[in-house]
Design an enzyme around this catalytic site. Structure first.
Site, mmCIF file in Angstrom:
data_model
loop_
_atom_site.group_PDB
_atom_site.id
_atom_site.type_symbol
_atom_site.label_atom_id
_atom_site.label_comp_id
_atom_site.label_asym_id
_atom_site.label_seq_id
_atom_site.Cartn_x
_atom_site.Cartn_y
_atom_site.Cartn_z
ATOM 1 N N LYS A 9 0.853 -1.192 0.000
ATOM 2 C CA LYS A 9 0.000 0.000 0.000
ATOM 3 C C LYS A 9 0.889 1.242 0.000
ATOM 4 C CE LYS A 9 -3.916 2.069 2.567
ATOM 5 N NZ LYS A 9 -4.797 1.953 3.749
ATOM 6 N N SER A 56 -9.807 2.339 2.856
ATOM 7 C CA SER A 56 -8.883 3.002 1.965
ATOM 8 C C SER A 56 -7.906 2.058 1.268
ATOM 9 C CB SER A 56 -8.071 4.020 2.759
ATOM 10 O OG SER A 56 -7.265 3.346 3.724
ATOM 11 N N SER A 65 -10.372 0.174 7.165
ATOM 12 C CA SER A 65 -9.760 0.239 5.836
ATOM 13 C C SER A 65 -9.068 -1.025 5.354
ATOM 14 C CB SER A 65 -8.764 1.396 5.775
ATOM 15 O OG SER A 65 -9.450 2.617 5.662
#
Ligand code: MG
Ligand code: ZN
Lengths: 490, 95, 492
Positions: free
Chosen positions: A78, A158, A182
């Site tokens: 990420k 997210s 998330s």
């Protein structure tokens, strides 16, 4: 060879062990898959050359018989994790071409254990969002589509890039972070497994901060066991993070097949929210039955302050974020938009560098901390947080873990929920409580809804008891026998 | 409690975020929507409960007073938009 | 504990056409902790390095960097608090103070607002004339220093050096208990002495390692408190006093002209001796303090605190009490000797095995005078404490007179050497042989019959003969013996 990217992470480990294929072959397959998946917008950067070098180095190690737990496994990272020499953006324009000279502890742990980095994954800007539509680099598209439809769906957020990449076979696993849901909500939206461990399990050092008292890193993978293997590498005490927990990392993978006999599973009545689709209601009931069949006792419990978790979160997280994001001022790194003086330079750099949702949350945060409002908002939210933690403490005197849905809906259409922030925030209604209390929570794919979209179930465990989460998650996974894959349209 | 355009301008300045004049009022509406929703917290009985800043209940860990620096000045300046002779350079700040 | 009711000494009032005024002063001292590494990072704290070379990624606030507390700094804050007889808080916490400035990379300073590590205390502050006042301590907290912004390298730009950024400071906040610039200076002097005794801060004001923000207001003696102004960042005793004097007069002038004082932050211009507005209350910052979520609370165990306490050195107040009670020194002499850790240590070394009072007098009258005159620090004194001990010893056992002692001291100062050796080599030993002195005296009386007659008439002129004897003996005749013999011969 074209199916190497359909393996599980555990399957790939044994494949390499059996010399069925090399890390280079495995890595190349994934690089090809990434190159073929631009339509998903999951990867922001592909570190092709580095990936192949790391894969080759792994193959050399393997030939020597000197391999780590993740040796040769290609992973996505990420873009919230700082990666040495590779641009790190946190999904924001404001960081510009920021290239860290350091490696986050969590990613460094993965490389230490032999993993291969494929590249950096798209995400909501500064991890603020539940749909990945807040990325400065455009939304990630969910590989899943409703049956017979072509509408583009969100992958959740997210960590939407992480979830989409894993489900689309672009990597065997991905790092993710979870501040209010998330990891778990995108896992639920994409038919993947995601675990947010106990707060402090994974070091936050080198991860771009959103809300420090809530942020936790964790993996998104295709199976519960894969998540256990990956978390085993990511987790561990780090003296560079003052909130890191000094606790041994247990053998998470071993706990996935543990017997559940005699466990008491709490079902919180407050999670039966108004307007929840009947299908989710039914899935939840299925989950209870599956666990009963494993010898668990299902008990009704109450977490009376559940309803207040999200509003409390939307004070605490923005407050911390407004301060954490003050360092993006265009001086030492990132984008600077020059104004006529210093203040104007700050205001222009930040006004233009941050996206709309980030600006909105920074302003909420600044407001709730400002003179005259601190007690009414911030202190009250912290007291409510204490009430929520107390709820869990009480409940865990009566049961070993909780079973809930992960999200109140399946994936929705890109653009369909953009104009009402509060409606968007409600996505995290079932996940945010675990962040406020610092507890581990895992989302496991359990079914497809009537339109063919995945739905997840969540298990929340006691602090530092990820093992029970993995054990229950493993049982749910086996019982649900979820092995649906999205049809490749991209 | 609710915010007006003037308050939004003040908060925006506190947070050093440029907001166009015509965006102030709509932004006030948006923030009020969120703040209004947040205010349901006032229903919670928080009598006698201590505010919770962290989920951990231990004393903050400490480091020894030993110099340890493993980065160079080049690392520190590597990403800066403007530097000069080892300094970061910013538009003139006078207070 | 705020002693608002204390009215300034009349001599400190400012008298104008409209009557008398008194000044109310409170101080915030920033004292840099004498640590090797910064408060939350391993970067060195040394002064004067090349720009941005003492900066870790944590200090530069790179994304994802996190603070870890330096234990030594906590200990020094606690020791300083104990030295101020202040409340040590076993629970404290770090808060973020949010504001934007180029030399503040995080966009916040990690400080302690809500739960400081040290609470209220009291300090006894000696004034010049032997009087003293008690100054209340409001709190002491730990915080990070900022970096350095340089505005004059380029007309359009600010250059930023983060070397100091993150260095540990102790902010020590007094109650508004001072009533004149001399009281304020005495307080700073006392606090500086205390931190130097403890070794928690080197007290170097020139380097900015100890600096003061001064809160000043004026009122009619004993009347309602006025609005205060804060003058920032004063780094010398002289500037502190001048800024207070200027600021008080500025406020009085405004009030006398029917104006009001704006609560504001001001800067002192060291060239003009004036203060000017830095920012008014209207555009005051809203710092949005909240607990730093990257850190957990600091919890100190009783055991740990007891160990720190047991390990404290003897502090000025206790040392002074001991000098008075055990050594028989006067209050004033004792307070001068303990005013500085080095002075006190030097004194104890000189006094060892000697008459304590004689040693004190010798230092206070001769040695410190010379050091002052030559502007030499006691640590750099060319005459060591051991040499002075020998000199005092020789005065004590009458090997030399006080006058010769001064001579020996001068020789040591100029040429070095060991005092006993100097006395021996140069034949400076006191003549105590009364026969020899008597012979000298007889000779002088015989040579000066008129003068002898005069002394018989006016005994007070005996001194002339004393002088003659000393001259002839080159100062070595024991003055007591000289006096006695002269009296016997001329006055009996
Ligand atoms: Mg201050
Ligand atoms: Zn301060």
């Amino acid at each position: 060879m074209s199916t190497l990217n359909e393996l599980t992470l555990a399957g790939a480990i044994s494949g390499m062990k059996n010399k069925d294929f090399s890390s280079r072959e495995l890595t190349q397959t994934h690089l090809d898959a990434i190159a073929d998946a631009d339509a998903l917008n999951a990867f922001l950067v592909t570190t092709k050359e580095a990936a192949l070098n790391m894969a080759d180095a792994s193959d050399v190690r393997r030939a020597r018989g000197d391999v780590g737990p993740l040796d040769g496994i290609p992973l996505g990272i990420k873009d919230l994790f700082c990666t040495k020499g590779t641009r790190t953006t946190a999904g924001s324009k404001i960081l510009g071409e920021f290239t860290p000279t350091y490696e986050s502890t969590v990613s460094a742990n993965l490389w230490r254990d032999g993993a291969v980095m494929l590249g950096k994954l798209n995400m909501d800007e500064f991890a603020m969002g539940s749909s990945n539509e807040n990325s400065a680099f455009g939304p990630v598209v969910n590989p899943w589509r409703a049956k017979g439809k072509t509408q583009k769906l969100v992958p959740g957020g997210s960590s939407g890039g992480s979830a989409a990449a894993v489900t689309a076979g672009l990597c065997l696993g991905a790092t993710a972070t979870d501040t209010g849901g998330s990891i778990r909500q995108p896992a639920s939206f994409t038919g993947t497994v995601g675990i947010k461990p106990t707060y402090g399990r994974c070091s936050r050092w080198g991860i771009v901060a959103f809300a420090s008292s809530l942020d936790q890193a964790g993996p998104i993978t295709r199976t519960v066991k894969d998540a256990a293997i990956m978390l085993g590498s990511m987790a561990g005490y780090d003296p560079k993070d003052s909130t890191s927990i000094k606790a041994e990392v247990p053998d998470f993978a071993a706990s996935c097949t543990r017997s559940l006999k005699g466990l008491r599973i709490g079902v919180p009545k407050e999670y039966r929210v108004e307007g929840m689709p009947a299908e989710i209601e039914k899935l939840w009931a299925d989950g209870m039955n599956w666990l009963r069949a494993e010898g668990c006792e299902i008990v009704d419990v109450s977490l009376p302050h559940t309803k207040y978790a999200l509003p409390a979160y939307y004070i605490i997280a923005p407050a911390e974020a407004s301060s954490n994001l003050a360092r993006y001022d265009g001086m030492r790194y990132g984008v600077r938009v020059d104004g006529t003086d210093l203040t104007e330079t700050y205001e222009k750099s930040r006004g233009q560098g941050f996206g709309e949702e980030v600006r909105r949350r920074i302003m909420i945060g600044a407001y709730v901390l400002s003179a005259g409002f601190y007690d009414a908002y911030y202190i009250r939210a912290q007291k409510v947080r204490a009430r929520i933690a107390e709820d869990f403490k009480n409940v865990f005197e009566r049961c070993d873990a909780l079973l809930t849905p992960t999200a109140p809906s399946a994936a929705f259409g890109i653009g369909s929920r953009l104009n009402d922030p509060v409606q968007m925030y409600l996505n995290d209604i079932f996940t945010v409580t675990a962040n406020l209390a610092g507890l581990p929570g895992i989302s496991v794919p359990a079914a497809l809804d009537s339109s063919g979209l995945p739905l997840g179930l969540q298990v929340i465990g006691k602090a530092l008891d990820e093992e029970t989460c993995f054990a229950i998650g493993g049982a749910l996974e086996r019982a649900a026998d979820f092995n649906a894959k999205p049809d490749k349209w991209w | 409690m609710s915010v007006d355009a003037k308050t939004v301008r003040k908060i925006a300045h506190l947070a050093r975020i440029e907001v166009a004049e015509e965006r102030l009022a709509p932004l006030a509406d948006e923030l009020n929507g969120i703040l209004h929703w947040i205010e349901q917290l006032n229903e919670v009985d928080v009598e006698g409960i201590a505010p919770m800043a962290s989920v951990e209940d231990v004393s903050t860990p400490v480091r020894k007073d030993v110099v340890s620096i493993d980065n160079t000045r080049e690392d520190v300046l590597a990403n800066a938009p403007r530097t000069e002779e080892g300094f970061f350079v910013m538009p003139k700040a006078v207070e | 504990m705020f002693t608002a009711e204390r009215v300034a000494d009349k001599s400190d009032w400012i008298t104008t056409d409209t009557g008398d005024w008194e000044i109310i002063i409170g101080l915030e001292i920033h004292a840099q902790v004498a640590s090797e590494a910064k408060l939350f990072s391993g970067a060195p704290t040394q002064y004067g390095a090349e720009p941005n070379t003492q900066v870790t990624l944590v200090d530069a606030a790179m994304p994802g960097m996190l603070p870890v507390l330096n234990e030594y700094c906590v200990e020094q804050a606690v020791r300083t608090g104990m030295g101020m007889k202040a409340q040590i808080n076993s629970f404290s916490r770090f808060d973020r103070k949010n504001y934007f400035y180029p030399d503040l990379p995080q966009g916040y300073q990690i400080s302690q607002l809500y739960h400081p590590i040290v609470g209220e205390g009291k300090m006894l502050v000696e004034l010049d004339e032997g009087e003293s006042i008690t100054v209340g301590i409001e709190r002491l907290h730990l915080e990070q220093d900022a970096g350095k912004s340089i505005h004059d390298l380029d007309p359009n730009s600010t250059y930023v050096d983060l070397n100091r950024c993150g260095v540990a400071l102790m902010e020590i906040v007094s109650k508004p208990d001072m009533r004149s610039s001399r009281e304020a200076a005495a307080y700073v002097r006392k606090l500086r002495a205390l931190v130097r005794y403890l070794g928690t801060c080197d007290g170097d004001m020139e380097k900015g390692n100890l600096r003061a923000d001064v809160n000043v207001s004026v009122r009619r003696p004993g009347g309602e408190l006025g609005t205060r102004c804060e003058i920032k960042n004063l780094n010398s005793m002289r500037f502190i006093q001048q800024a207070i004097e200027y600021e008080a007069r500025r406020q009085i002038e405004i009030l006398e002209n029917g104006g009001e004082i704006d609560q504001e932050t001001r800067l002192y211009n060291t060239d003009t001796g004036e203060t000017r507005t830095m920012r008014s209350k209207e555009d005051a910052h809203d710092y949005r303090y909240f607990p730093d979520p990257d850190l957990l609370p600091v919890k100190l165990s009783e055991q740990w605190l007891a160990a720190i306490k047991a390990d404290l050195p003897e502090l000025p107040d206790e040392k002074k009490a001991r000098f008075v009670s055990d050594y028989g020194l006067s209050d004033y002499d004792a307070s001068v000797l303990v005013s500085d850790r080095e002075k006190a240590a030097y004194y104890e070394e000189v006094a060892e095995g000697n008459d304590k009072k004689l040693a004190a007098n010798w230092l206070l009258n001769e040695v410190f005078g010379k050091l002052n005159k030559e502007n030499v620090d006691i640590l750099d004194s060319p005459v060591s404490a051991v040499a002075n001990r020998a000199i005092v010893g020789m005065i004590s056992d009458k090997t030399i007179s006080g006058k010769i002692a001064k001579q020996v001291f001068e020789i040591c100062w100029e040429d070095g050497g060991d005092p006993a050796g100097i006395v021996e080599e140069r034949g400076l030993k006191q003549v105590t042989d009364t026969g020899a002195i008597e012979a000298m005296i007889d000779e002088i009386i015989t040579a000066n019959p008129d003068q002898a007659a005069k002394v018989r008439d006016k005994p007070k002129t005996l001194g002339w003969f004393v002088g003659q004897v000393m001259q002839v003996s080159k100062g070595k005749a024991n003055p007591q013996a000289v006096n006695e013999i002269l009296r016997k011969k001329l006055l009996d």
